[in-house]
Design a protein around this motif. Structure first.
Motif, PDB file in Angstrom:
ATOM      1  N   ALA A   1     -75.633 -27.317  25.831  1.00 29.76           N
ATOM      2  CA  ALA A   1     -77.028 -27.731  25.939  1.00 29.76           C
ATOM      3  C   ALA A   1     -77.248 -28.683  27.115  1.00 29.76           C
ATOM      4  N   GLU A   2     -76.213 -29.383  27.520  1.00 30.15           N
ATOM      5  CA  GLU A   2     -76.318 -30.324  28.639  1.00 30.15           C
ATOM      6  C   GLU A   2     -76.104 -29.602  29.956  1.00 30.15           C
ATOM      7  N   SER A   3     -76.817 -30.040  30.973  1.00 30.37           N
ATOM      8  CA  SER A   3     -76.591 -29.467  32.307  1.00 30.37           C
ATOM      9  C   SER A   3     -75.218 -29.906  32.802  1.00 30.37           C
ATOM     10  N   LEU A   4     -74.674 -29.140  33.716  1.00 29.25           N
ATOM     11  CA  LEU A   4     -73.361 -29.484  34.266  1.00 29.25           C
ATOM     12  C   LEU A   4     -73.402 -30.860  34.924  1.00 29.25           C
ATOM     13  N   GLY A   5     -74.454 -31.119  35.666  1.00 33.99           N
ATOM     14  CA  GLY A   5     -74.581 -32.419  36.348  1.00 33.99           C
ATOM     15  C   GLY A   5     -74.587 -33.584  35.391  1.00 33.99           C
ATOM     16  N   ARG A   6     -75.353 -33.463  34.306  1.00 32.90           N
ATOM     17  CA  ARG A   6     -75.413 -34.548  33.315  1.00 32.90           C
ATOM     18  C   ARG A   6     -74.070 -34.715  32.610  1.00 32.90           C
ATOM     19  N   ALA A   7     -73.414 -33.607  32.319  1.00 34.42           N
ATOM     20  CA  ALA A   7     -72.115 -33.685  31.642  1.00 34.42           C
ATOM     21  C   ALA A   7     -71.068 -34.344  32.545  1.00 34.42           C
ATOM     22  N   VAL A   8     -71.077 -33.988  33.821  1.00 33.05           N
ATOM     23  CA  VAL A   8     -70.134 -34.606  34.766  1.00 33.05           C
ATOM     24  C   VAL A   8     -70.449 -36.089  34.917  1.00 33.05           C
ATOM     25  N   LEU A   9     -71.722 -36.439  35.033  1.00 29.85           N
ATOM     26  CA  LEU A   9     -72.106 -37.845  35.152  1.00 29.85           C
ATOM     27  C   LEU A   9     -71.683 -38.627  33.915  1.00 29.85           C
ATOM     28  N   ALA A  10     -71.893 -38.049  32.738  1.00 31.14           N
ATOM     29  CA  ALA A  10     -71.473 -38.716  31.503  1.00 31.14           C
ATOM     30  C   ALA A  10     -69.960 -38.938  31.497  1.00 31.14           C
ATOM     31  N   ALA A  11     -69.213 -37.929  31.948  1.00 30.91           N
ATOM     32  CA  ALA A  11     -67.756 -38.076  32.011  1.00 30.91           C
ATOM     33  C   ALA A  11     -67.358 -39.158  33.009  1.00 30.91           C
ATOM     34  N   LEU A  12     -68.047 -39.195  34.142  1.00 30.28           N
ATOM     35  CA  LEU A  12     -67.735 -40.186  35.172  1.00 30.28           C
ATOM     36  C   LEU A  12     -68.067 -41.606  34.725  1.00 30.28           C
ATOM     37  N   LEU A  13     -69.057 -41.735  33.870  1.00 33.63           N
ATOM     38  CA  LEU A  13     -69.426 -43.057  33.364  1.00 33.63           C
ATOM     39  C   LEU A  13     -68.500 -43.558  32.263  1.00 33.63           C
ATOM     40  N   PHE A  14     -67.657 -42.675  31.752  1.00 32.57           N
ATOM     41  CA  PHE A  14     -66.635 -43.069  30.784  1.00 32.57           C
ATOM     42  C   PHE A  14     -65.598 -43.890  31.543  1.00 32.57           C
ATOM     43  N   PHE A  15     -65.406 -45.140  31.150  1.00 30.54           N
ATOM     44  CA  PHE A  15     -64.613 -46.060  31.964  1.00 30.54           C
ATOM     45  C   PHE A  15     -63.215 -45.550  32.329  1.00 30.54           C
ATOM     46  N   PRO A  16     -62.459 -44.938  31.400  1.00 31.53           N
ATOM     47  CA  PRO A  16     -61.131 -44.454  31.809  1.00 31.53           C
ATOM     48  C   PRO A  16     -61.182 -43.444  32.955  1.00 31.53           C
ATOM     49  N   VAL A  17     -62.222 -42.620  32.998  1.00 31.72           N
ATOM     50  CA  VAL A  17     -62.351 -41.657  34.099  1.00 31.72           C
ATOM     51  C   VAL A  17     -62.626 -42.396  35.398  1.00 31.72           C
ATOM     52  N   LEU A  18     -63.559 -43.332  35.363  1.00 30.98           N
ATOM     53  CA  LEU A  18     -63.872 -44.125  36.550  1.00 30.98           C
ATOM     54  C   LEU A  18     -62.650 -44.918  37.008  1.00 30.98           C
ATOM     55  N   PHE A  19     -61.933 -45.511  36.062  1.00 31.74           N
ATOM     56  CA  PHE A  19     -60.739 -46.282  36.389  1.00 31.74           C
ATOM     57  C   PHE A  19     -59.663 -45.394  37.011  1.00 31.74           C
ATOM     58  N   SER A  20     -59.571 -44.161  36.518  1.00 34.20           N
ATOM     59  CA  SER A  20     -58.611 -43.217  37.082  1.00 34.20           C
ATOM     60  C   SER A  20     -58.890 -42.982  38.564  1.00 34.20           C
ATOM     61  N   PHE A  21     -60.161 -42.820  38.894  1.00 32.12           N
ATOM     62  CA  PHE A  21     -60.533 -42.649  40.303  1.00 32.12           C
ATOM     63  C   PHE A  21     -60.184 -43.893  41.110  1.00 32.12           C
ATOM     64  N   LEU A  22     -60.653 -45.038  40.647  1.00 32.55           N
ATOM     65  CA  LEU A  22     -60.478 -46.270  41.407  1.00 32.55           C
ATOM     66  C   LEU A  22     -59.012 -46.638  41.591  1.00 32.55           C
ATOM     67  N   GLY A  23     -58.212 -46.362  40.582  1.00 37.06           N
ATOM     68  CA  GLY A  23     -56.799 -46.703  40.653  1.00 37.06           C
ATOM     69  C   GLY A  23     -55.939 -45.654  41.330  1.00 37.06           C
ATOM     70  N   GLY A  24     -56.538 -44.524  41.675  1.00 39.42           N
ATOM     71  CA  GLY A  24     -55.751 -43.464  42.298  1.00 39.42           C
ATOM     72  C   GLY A  24     -54.762 -42.838  41.335  1.00 39.42           C
ATOM     73  N   GLN A  25     -55.146 -42.734  40.058  1.00 43.01           N
ATOM     74  CA  GLN A  25     -54.255 -42.178  39.041  1.00 43.01           C
ATOM     75  C   GLN A  25     -54.349 -40.651  39.016  1.00 43.01           C
ATOM     76  N   THR A  26     -53.361 -40.039  38.423  1.00 43.36           N
ATOM     77  CA  THR A  26     -53.308 -38.580  38.341  1.00 43.36           C
ATOM     78  C   THR A  26     -53.858 -38.058  37.010  1.00 43.36           C
ATOM     79  N   SER A  27     -54.609 -38.877  36.316  1.00 40.48           N
ATOM     80  CA  SER A  27     -55.117 -38.517  34.994  1.00 40.48           C
ATOM     81  C   SER A  27     -55.904 -37.219  34.986  1.00 40.48           C
ATOM     82  N   LEU A  28     -56.746 -37.011  35.988  1.00 39.77           N
ATOM     83  CA  LEU A  28     -57.572 -35.805  35.998  1.00 39.77           C
ATOM     84  C   LEU A  28     -56.752 -34.562  36.313  1.00 39.77           C
TER      85      LEU A  28
END
Length: 194
Positions: A117-144
């Motif tokens: 029901a959610e658009s892809l953009g909104r779903a990706v934004l929601a995932a990106l706003l989840f702190f562990p995902v954001l932290f993974s980016f900022l820290g250069g982690q291989t989580s994704l």
């Protein structure tokens, strides 16, 4: 982080820590393997010297090193990125992680009716706003990177394609503890089918 990279302000953040700290270990491993120095792969002193040169002049004198502790073949995956200057390699890594985030969300949207029901953009934004995902980016982690095999295994199990799920979990050889956790959960939740 992003401002530092975008403005060419150096390889460290305002606190003096290297931008993409965990990525620096993978960059080291890729560099060591590219240069054929396989004996130095787990040499913390050699890595510390490399990082000191990489971020010189260092803004802090703590000498913090994010040691490479993954299997050697994982370093091979980072050898192509190590051919680039650090900031360009980190930007390419972030781009790869962004693409993998979208791929993970696409697979989950196809698998879970509630997410459709959610658009892809909104779903990706929601995932990106989840702190562990954001932290993974900022820290250069291989989580994704390691999340994708888990998501693929989950999707395959929902479709009762056990062999495909097993293949997906096999991709986690670089972090077997993640696959083990899923296997234990499956055994517990399997209802005695095993």
């Amino acid at each position: 982080y992003l401002v530092s990279i975008a403005t060419g302000g150096g390889r460290t953040d305002a606190a003096g820590a290297i931008v993409g700290a965990d990525f620096s270990a993978f960059y080291w491993a890729g560099t060591a393997l590219r240069e054929g120095d396989t004996h130095a792969l787990y040499d913390i002193e050699a890595e510390a010297e490399f990082l000191a040169t990489l971020i010189a002049p260092a803004t802090n004198d703590e000498g913090e090193v994010h040691a490479f502790v993954s299997p050697p073949y994982w370093g091979l995956c980072f050898a192509p990125l190590a051919a680039l200057p650090y900031r360009a390699a980190l930007a390419a890594f972030w781009t790869l992680c962004a693409a993998l985030l979208v791929a993970n969300v696409v697979v989950l949207r196809r698998t879970l009716p509630a997410l459709r029901a959610e658009s892809l953009g909104r779903a990706v934004l929601a995932a990106l706003l989840f702190f562990p995902v954001l932290f993974s980016f900022l820290g250069g982690q291989t989580s994704l990177i390691v999340l994708l095999p888990l998501v693929l295994a989950f999707a395959a199990l929902r479709r009762e394609r056990d062999f495909v799920a097993g293949l997906a979990l096999g991709l986690l050889a670089v972090k077997p503890q993640l696959a083990l956790g899923m296997v234990v959960a499956l055994l517990i939740l399997g209802g005695g089918k095993w």
